[in-house]
Design a protein around this motif. Structure first.
Motif, PDB file in Angstrom:
ATOM      1  N   THR A   1       0.844  -1.195   0.000  1.00  9.15           N
ATOM      2  CA  THR A   1       0.000   0.000   0.000  1.00  9.15           C
ATOM      3  C   THR A   1       0.880   1.246   0.000  1.00  9.15           C
ATOM      4  O   THR A   1       1.889   1.292   0.701  1.00  9.15           O
ATOM      5  N   LEU A   2       0.484   2.201  -0.811  1.00  9.43           N
ATOM      6  CA  LEU A   2       1.163   3.499  -0.803  1.00  9.43           C
ATOM      7  C   LEU A   2       0.145   4.552  -0.394  1.00  9.43           C
ATOM      8  O   LEU A   2      -0.875   4.731  -1.075  1.00  9.43           O
ATOM      9  N   ASP A   3       0.403   5.191   0.712  1.00  5.92           N
ATOM     10  CA  ASP A   3      -0.510   6.220   1.200  1.00  5.92           C
ATOM     11  C   ASP A   3      -0.017   7.591   0.748  1.00  5.92           C
ATOM     12  O   ASP A   3       0.923   8.135   1.310  1.00  5.92           O
ATOM     13  N   ALA A   4      -0.671   8.112  -0.292  1.00  4.63           N
ATOM     14  CA  ALA A   4      -0.264   9.417  -0.837  1.00  4.63           C
ATOM     15  C   ALA A   4      -1.245  10.505  -0.413  1.00  4.63           C
ATOM     16  O   ALA A   4      -1.300  11.570  -1.023  1.00  4.63           O
ATOM     17  N   ARG A   5      -2.025  10.231   0.631  1.00  4.67           N
ATOM     18  CA  ARG A   5      -2.975  11.246   1.106  1.00  4.67           C
ATOM     19  C   ARG A   5      -2.209  12.435   1.657  1.00  4.67           C
ATOM     20  O   ARG A   5      -1.183  12.258   2.319  1.00  4.67           O
ATOM     21  N   GLY A   6      -2.703  13.610   1.360  1.00  4.36           N
ATOM     22  CA  GLY A   6      -2.031  14.822   1.826  1.00  4.36           C
ATOM     23  C   GLY A   6      -1.001  15.340   0.839  1.00  4.36           C
ATOM     24  O   GLY A   6      -0.470  16.425   1.021  1.00  4.36           O
ATOM     25  N   LEU A   7      -0.702  14.556  -0.194  1.00  5.50           N
ATOM     26  CA  LEU A   7       0.237  15.013  -1.216  1.00  5.50           C
ATOM     27  C   LEU A   7      -0.536  15.584  -2.403  1.00  5.50           C
ATOM     28  O   LEU A   7      -1.586  15.066  -2.767  1.00  5.50           O
ATOM     29  N   MET A   8       0.015  16.654  -2.977  1.00  7.06           N
ATOM     30  CA  MET A   8      -0.658  17.269  -4.118  1.00  7.06           C
ATOM     31  C   MET A   8       0.124  17.021  -5.399  1.00  7.06           C
ATOM     32  O   MET A   8       1.314  16.711  -5.360  1.00  7.06           O
ATOM     33  N   CYS A   9      -0.579  17.170  -6.504  1.00  5.44           N
ATOM     34  CA  CYS A   9       0.014  16.962  -7.827  1.00  5.44           C
ATOM     35  C   CYS A   9       1.312  17.764  -7.950  1.00  5.44           C
ATOM     36  O   CYS A   9       1.315  18.933  -7.592  1.00  5.44           O
ATOM     37  N   PRO A  10       2.414  17.185  -8.450  1.00  6.78           N
ATOM     38  CA  PRO A  10       2.486  15.840  -9.052  1.00  6.78           C
ATOM     39  C   PRO A  10       3.020  14.768  -8.099  1.00  6.78           C
ATOM     40  O   PRO A  10       3.346  13.678  -8.553  1.00  6.78           O
ATOM     41  N   MET A  11       3.120  15.067  -6.803  1.00  4.70           N
ATOM     42  CA  MET A  11       3.816  14.135  -5.913  1.00  4.70           C
ATOM     43  C   MET A  11       3.206  12.732  -5.812  1.00  4.70           C
ATOM     44  O   MET A  11       3.955  11.764  -5.718  1.00  4.70           O
ATOM     45  N   PRO A  12       1.869  12.578  -5.838  1.00  5.76           N
ATOM     46  CA  PRO A  12       1.363  11.195  -5.794  1.00  5.76           C
ATOM     47  C   PRO A  12       1.898  10.338  -6.951  1.00  5.76           C
ATOM     48  O   PRO A  12       2.260   9.178  -6.751  1.00  5.76           O
ATOM     49  N   ILE A  13       2.007  10.944  -8.130  1.00  9.70           N
ATOM     50  CA  ILE A  13       2.499  10.208  -9.307  1.00  9.70           C
ATOM     51  C   ILE A  13       4.000   9.926  -9.170  1.00  9.70           C
ATOM     52  O   ILE A  13       4.471   8.834  -9.504  1.00  9.70           O
ATOM     53  N   VAL A  14       4.734  10.905  -8.658  1.00  8.13           N
ATOM     54  CA  VAL A  14       6.180  10.725  -8.471  1.00  8.13           C
ATOM     55  C   VAL A  14       6.441   9.584  -7.482  1.00  8.13           C
ATOM     56  O   VAL A  14       7.246   8.688  -7.742  1.00  8.13           O
ATOM     57  N   HIS A  15       5.713   9.587  -6.375  1.00  9.54           N
ATOM     58  CA  HIS A  15       5.887   8.520  -5.377  1.00  9.54           C
ATOM     59  C   HIS A  15       5.397   7.180  -5.911  1.00  9.54           C
ATOM     60  O   HIS A  15       5.978   6.137  -5.624  1.00  9.54           O
ATOM     61  N   LEU A  16       4.311   7.233  -6.695  1.00  4.90           N
ATOM     62  CA  LEU A  16       3.776   6.001  -7.289  1.00  4.90           C
ATOM     63  C   LEU A  16       4.817   5.355  -8.205  1.00  4.90           C
ATOM     64  O   LEU A  16       5.067   4.149  -8.129  1.00  4.90           O
ATOM     65  N   ALA A  17       5.417   6.161  -9.070  1.00  7.19           N
ATOM     66  CA  ALA A  17       6.416   5.642 -10.013  1.00  7.19           C
ATOM     67  C   ALA A  17       7.594   5.023  -9.266  1.00  7.19           C
ATOM     68  O   ALA A  17       8.072   3.942  -9.627  1.00  7.19           O
ATOM     69  N   LYS A  18       8.036   5.701  -8.210  1.00  6.54           N
ATOM     70  CA  LYS A  18       9.178   5.186  -7.445  1.00  6.54           C
ATOM     71  C   LYS A  18       8.823   3.884  -6.727  1.00  6.54           C
ATOM     72  O   LYS A  18       9.620   2.960  -6.663  1.00  6.54           O
ATOM     73  N   LYS A  19       7.613   3.850  -6.192  1.00  7.50           N
ATOM     74  CA  LYS A  19       7.157   2.664  -5.460  1.00  7.50           C
ATOM     75  C   LYS A  19       7.080   1.454  -6.389  1.00  7.50           C
ATOM     76  O   LYS A  19       7.574   0.374  -6.070  1.00  7.50           O
ATOM     77  N   VAL A  20       6.444   1.655  -7.548  1.00  9.65           N
ATOM     78  CA  VAL A  20       6.236   0.560  -8.496  1.00  9.65           C
ATOM     79  C   VAL A  20       7.578   0.029  -9.017  1.00  9.65           C
ATOM     80  O   VAL A  20       7.736  -1.167  -9.262  1.00  9.65           O
ATOM     81  N   LYS A  21       8.536   0.914  -9.143  1.00 11.19           N
ATOM     82  CA  LYS A  21       9.876   0.527  -9.602  1.00 11.19           C
ATOM     83  C   LYS A  21      10.482  -0.539  -8.694  1.00 11.19           C
ATOM     84  O   LYS A  21      11.232  -1.399  -9.139  1.00 11.19           O
ATOM     85  N   GLY A  22      10.148  -0.453  -7.418  1.00  9.22           N
ATOM     86  CA  GLY A  22      10.706  -1.389  -6.456  1.00  9.22           C
ATOM     87  C   GLY A  22       9.876  -2.649  -6.250  1.00  9.22           C
ATOM     88  O   GLY A  22      10.180  -3.464  -5.383  1.00  9.22           O
ATOM     89  N   MET A  23       8.797  -2.794  -7.022  1.00  9.71           N
ATOM     90  CA  MET A  23       7.926  -3.970  -6.887  1.00  9.71           C
ATOM     91  C   MET A  23       8.159  -4.938  -8.051  1.00  9.71           C
ATOM     92  O   MET A  23       8.755  -4.582  -9.060  1.00  9.71           O
ATOM     93  N   SER A  24       7.654  -6.173  -7.875  1.00 14.39           N
ATOM     94  CA  SER A  24       7.850  -7.185  -8.914  1.00 14.39           C
ATOM     95  C   SER A  24       6.641  -7.261  -9.826  1.00 14.39           C
ATOM     96  O   SER A  24       5.526  -6.905  -9.438  1.00 14.39           O
ATOM     97  N   SER A  25       6.882  -7.770 -11.018  1.00 10.31           N
ATOM     98  CA  SER A  25       5.822  -7.933 -12.008  1.00 10.31           C
ATOM     99  C   SER A  25       4.700  -8.809 -11.456  1.00 10.31           C
ATOM    100  O   SER A  25       4.974  -9.840 -10.853  1.00 10.31           O
ATOM    101  N   GLY A  26       3.459  -8.372 -11.633  1.00 11.56           N
ATOM    102  CA  GLY A  26       2.312  -9.143 -11.180  1.00 11.56           C
ATOM    103  C   GLY A  26       1.821  -8.763  -9.792  1.00 11.56           C
ATOM    104  O   GLY A  26       0.714  -9.113  -9.405  1.00 11.56           O
ATOM    105  N   GLN A  27       2.651  -8.054  -9.037  1.00 16.41           N
ATOM    106  CA  GLN A  27       2.230  -7.628  -7.702  1.00 16.41           C
ATOM    107  C   GLN A  27       1.174  -6.529  -7.806  1.00 16.41           C
ATOM    108  O   GLN A  27       1.111  -5.816  -8.808  1.00 16.41           O
ATOM    109  N   VAL A  28       0.357  -6.448  -6.771  1.00 15.05           N
ATOM    110  CA  VAL A  28      -0.707  -5.438  -6.772  1.00 15.05           C
ATOM    111  C   VAL A  28      -0.432  -4.383  -5.697  1.00 15.05           C
ATOM    112  O   VAL A  28      -0.154  -4.698  -4.547  1.00 15.05           O
ATOM    113  N   LEU A  29      -0.509  -3.145  -6.126  1.00 16.66           N
ATOM    114  CA  LEU A  29      -0.302  -2.013  -5.225  1.00 16.66           C
ATOM    115  C   LEU A  29      -1.624  -1.305  -4.973  1.00 16.66           C
ATOM    116  O   LEU A  29      -2.380  -1.021  -5.906  1.00 16.66           O
TER     117      LEU A  29
END
Lengths: 134, 87
Positions: free
Chosen positions: B18-46
């Motif tokens: 889970t990535l909690d991006a509450r309280g963050l405004m554009c574009p930070m949720p997307i920036v954090h999302l991209a970084k988070k997904v980079k560290g996850m494996s294919s097929g995993q669900v975020l």
């Protein structure tokens, strides 16, 4: 997403400082290759320790907007620059503007490459998205 | 994991992170999302939580452009909940 996104920044006011960083970090997060070329008054944004001000008389209210941004948890200039670099956004300083503005290599923040127009256009030639911020 | 009283919105409980991006405004949720997904494996669900109104369209745009899969989205008051399957 394959694709290249290029921007040219020719003004150094607060909004024009933030826009390329917001767009650049977003595009890099979307997998795009990002290249930003700073020229004329935009060049000062690449100097160490810069604190961009609002335009004209509004500059007096720069502190207010910075405070508001902090309150809303919106990252400031330094933090956005750090994020952009971390995401691999490429920053270029226009070589002629450097001479014109009396900016030396040592004045620039780390990681900035000094480039001429032709070299930048070579990078931009196969880009998908282009923005001029000035 | 799926209790009988689950609401429809909780149908995607099988998340890996889970990535909690509450309280963050554009574009930070997307920036954090991209970084988070980079560290996850294919097929995993975020699971991504965000309350920036821009996220509603930003996150689907991001998944479309990056080739990750948006399994679902729900609005829970002012919070958007996204389920993203990593490419």
């Amino acid at each position: 997403m394959a694709g290249k996104f290029v921007m040219v920044v020719s003004e150094g006011s607060f909004d024009k400082a933030m826009m390329p960083l917001i767009m650049g970090t977003t595009a890099a997060s979307m997998g795009m290759e990002v290249h930003v070329f700073y020229t004329f008054f935009g060049l000062k944004l690449l100097k160490k320790g810069v604190r961009p001000k609002l335009k004209g008389l509004m500059r007096l209210f720069t502190g207010m907007i910075e405070k508001k941004m902090k309150k809303l948890n919106v990252p400031g200039y330094d933090e956005m620059m750090r994020q952009a670099k971390d995401l691999g956004v490429n920053f270029y300083a226009c070589s002629t503007s450097m001479a014109l503005m009396g900016v030396k290599d040592t004045d620039l923040i780390d990681g900035v490459k000094v480039l001429g127009a032709s070299a930048f256009l070579n990078i931009a030639a196969d880009s998908k998205v282009q923005l001029f911020i000035g | 994991m799926h209790g009988s009283d689950n609401t429809a919105g909780e149908m995607f409980l099988d998340k890996d992170e889970t990535l909690d991006a509450r309280g963050l405004m554009c574009p930070m949720p997307i920036v954090h999302l991209a970084k988070k997904v980079k560290g996850m494996s294919s097929g995993q669900v975020l699971e991504l939580l965000a309350d920036d109104v821009g996220s509603k369209d930003d996150v689907p745009a991001w998944t479309t452009r990056t080739g990750n899969e948006l399994l679902g989205m729900e609005e829970d008051g002012k919070v958007f909940r996204f389920y993203i399957k990593v490419k």
